[in-house]
Design an enzyme around this catalytic site. Structure first.
Site, PDB file in Angstrom:
ATOM      1  N   GLU A  51      -8.601   1.481 -41.148  1.00  0.00           N
ATOM      2  CA  GLU A  51      -7.736   0.313 -40.922  1.00  0.00           C
ATOM      3  C   GLU A  51      -6.464   0.368 -41.768  1.00  0.00           C
ATOM      4  OE1 GLU A  51      -9.456  -3.541 -41.757  1.00  0.00           O
ATOM      5  OE2 GLU A  51      -7.756  -4.594 -40.905  1.00  0.00           O
ATOM      6  N   LYS A  60      -8.381   1.053 -36.523  1.00  0.00           N
ATOM      7  CA  LYS A  60      -8.155  -0.398 -36.452  1.00  0.00           C
ATOM      8  C   LYS A  60      -6.733  -0.699 -36.912  1.00  0.00           C
ATOM      9  CE  LYS A  60      -9.930  -4.799 -38.207  1.00  0.00           C
ATOM     10  NZ  LYS A  60     -11.116  -5.617 -38.376  1.00  0.00           N
TER      11      LYS A  60
END
Ligand code: 13P
Length: 335
Positions: free
Chosen positions: A174, A216
Site C-alpha cells: 500500500e 493497494k
C-alpha cells in the site's frame, strides 16, 4: 498456480473486496470519539464484530484486514479469525507499526516495523492470518514526495513483502499518496506514477513473487483543498493510465483505498474504473472509511440495533461489490 496467487485471487475475485478494519487504536479512538462513543477494547470489538457477523461477509467481502488488538480478541471463546473464516472470508493483518518522521526530510514519513517482523509474521500466521498489509505514506507539495521518501518507503515495502511471502502470506502493498493538499490532479498522477514505479523496481530487486501480491493504491484525484473538479470518467482514465504504465502484468489484482472520498464517490469512481478497465488486472476495493462511515454513525446512536447497523453495512458492501463488477448506478443508492 502458487498458493500465494490462489489466496490473492480468492480475496479479490467475483466482485469481492476487502474490508479494512485495521485502524490503529489511536485512529479508532478518533473515529469513535467523533461519534461520542468511548474508545475501549470492548467497544472497538463490539462494532467490528457487528461487521464481521453481517450478511455481506458471505457474498461481498473476500478479506478483512485486522489490527493486532483484534486478531487476539475472542467472542464467546471463538477467535476473530475463526468468526471471519466461517464466512469463507480470509483474515489478514496490518503488520507495520505506523509512521515516524523521516530523519533527513522532516516533513515526510517513513513506515516502521521491520525489526522482529519475521517472528511477528509467524505469530500472525498461527493466529489465522493469510494475508498482510503495510502502508507507506507520501505527501504531495511542489517539492514532495522527495526521492528519499520514494526510495526508502519502496525499500521497506519490498522488505516487508518478501518476509510476508516467506511466512506464507500474501502482502498487500500500500503506497498511499495522500489526497491532503491543494495540488492539481495532474500532480497526483505524476507523483503516484513515480511512487508506484519505484515500488515495483524494489519488489523485483528483492525477488518478491508479483503473482502473490495485491497492490493497494490511491486513485488519481485532485487535492482535497484544491478547487479543481474532475468527473469520475477522468478519474478512471488517469488512474488506469497510471496503473497500466507502472504495474507489471503479473500482479493479479489492485484493491483501492478510499483515502477520504465519501462512500458514494469511492463507489462511483471504482465503478467507472471497472467499466473502462481493458487490462488483465482484477480491480476492486479495500476500503476502511468508505465501508464503515455510515454504519458507525448509525451504531453510535443505536448501539442495541445490530440488525439496523448491519443493514447499512450490507448495503454499502453490496454497492462496492457491484462497482467492482462495473454494475453500479446511482439509482441503486436509493434502495
Ligand atoms: P481508507 O479506505 O479509509 O482510506 O482506509 C484504507 C486503509 O486501509 C488505509 O490504510
Amino acid at each position: 498456480m502458487s498458493a500465494l496467487n490462489t489466496t490473492a485471487l480468492k480475496i479479490i475475485s467475483s466482485g469481492k473486496g476487502i474490508l479494512a478494519t485495521d485502524e490503529s487504536t489511536g485512529t479508532m479512538t478518533k473515529r469513535l470519539e467523533s461519534v461520542n462513543v468511548i474508545s475501549n477494547s470492548e467497544n472497538r470489538l463490539k462494532f467490528r464484530n457487528i461487521l464481521f457477523s453481517s450478511e455481506a461477509m458471505n457474498n461481498c467481502i473476500g478479506g478483512v484486514i485486522l489490527y493486532d488488538e483484534t486478531i487476539k480478541q475472542k467472542v464467546n471463546s471463538e477467535t476473530i479469525s475463526e468468526i471471519i473464516s466461517k464466512t469463507d472470508t480470509i483474515p489478514g493483518i496490518k503488520v507495520d507499526i505506523g509512521v515516524k518522521n523521516l530523519s533527513s526530510s522532516k516533513e515526510e514519513k517513513i513506515t516502521e516495523g521491520l525489526d522482529g517482523l519475521r517472528e511477528r509474521l509467524n505469530e500472525y500466521f498461527s493466529l489465522g492470518a493469510r494475508f498482510t498489509k503495510w502502508r507507506g505514506v507520501y505527501k504531495i507539495t511542489e517539492t514532495l514526495p522527495s526521492k528519499l521518501a520514494i526510495f526508502t518507503n519502496a525499500h521497506a515495502l519490498a522488505r516487508y513483502s518478501s518476509l510476508a511471502q516467506e511466512a506464507g502470506m500474501v502482502p498487500i502493498v500500500e503506497p498511499e499518496v495522500l489526497m491532503d493538499g491543494s495540488h492539481a490532479y495532474k500532480e497526483c498522477y505524476k507523483k503516484t506514477s513515480e511512487v508506484i514505479k519505484r515500488c515495483f523496481e524494489e519488489l523485483i530487486l528483492q525477488k518478491v513473487d508479483l503473482k502473490g501480491i495485491i497492490l493497494k493504491p490511491n486513485m488519481i484525484l485532485p487535492g482535497n483543498e484544491s478547487n479543481e473538479k474532475i468527473n469520475s470518467e477522468q478519474v478512471a482514465e488517469l488512474t488506469l493510465k497510471c496503473l497500466t504504465e507502472n504495474v507489471p502484468k503479473e500482479v493479479p489484482g489492485i484493491a483501492f483505498l478510499s483515502g477520504g472520498q465519501t462512500e458514494v464517490q469511492a463507489t462511483e469512481n471504482l465503478n467507472m474504473i471497472n467499466l473502462k478497465n481493458n487490462s488483465n488486472f482484477i480491480i476492486t476495493y479495500s476500503y476502511g472509511r468508505a465501508l464503515q462511515q455510515n454504519a458507525l454513525k448509525y451504531w453510535s446512536n443505536n448501539q442495541d440495533d445490530i440488525n439496523g447497523t448491519q443493514e447499512i453495512f450490507n448495503h454499502r458492501a453490496k454497492m462496492c461489490t457491484l462497482a467492482a463488477k462495473g454494475q453500479w448506478n446511482k439509482e441503486l443508492e436509493k434502495n
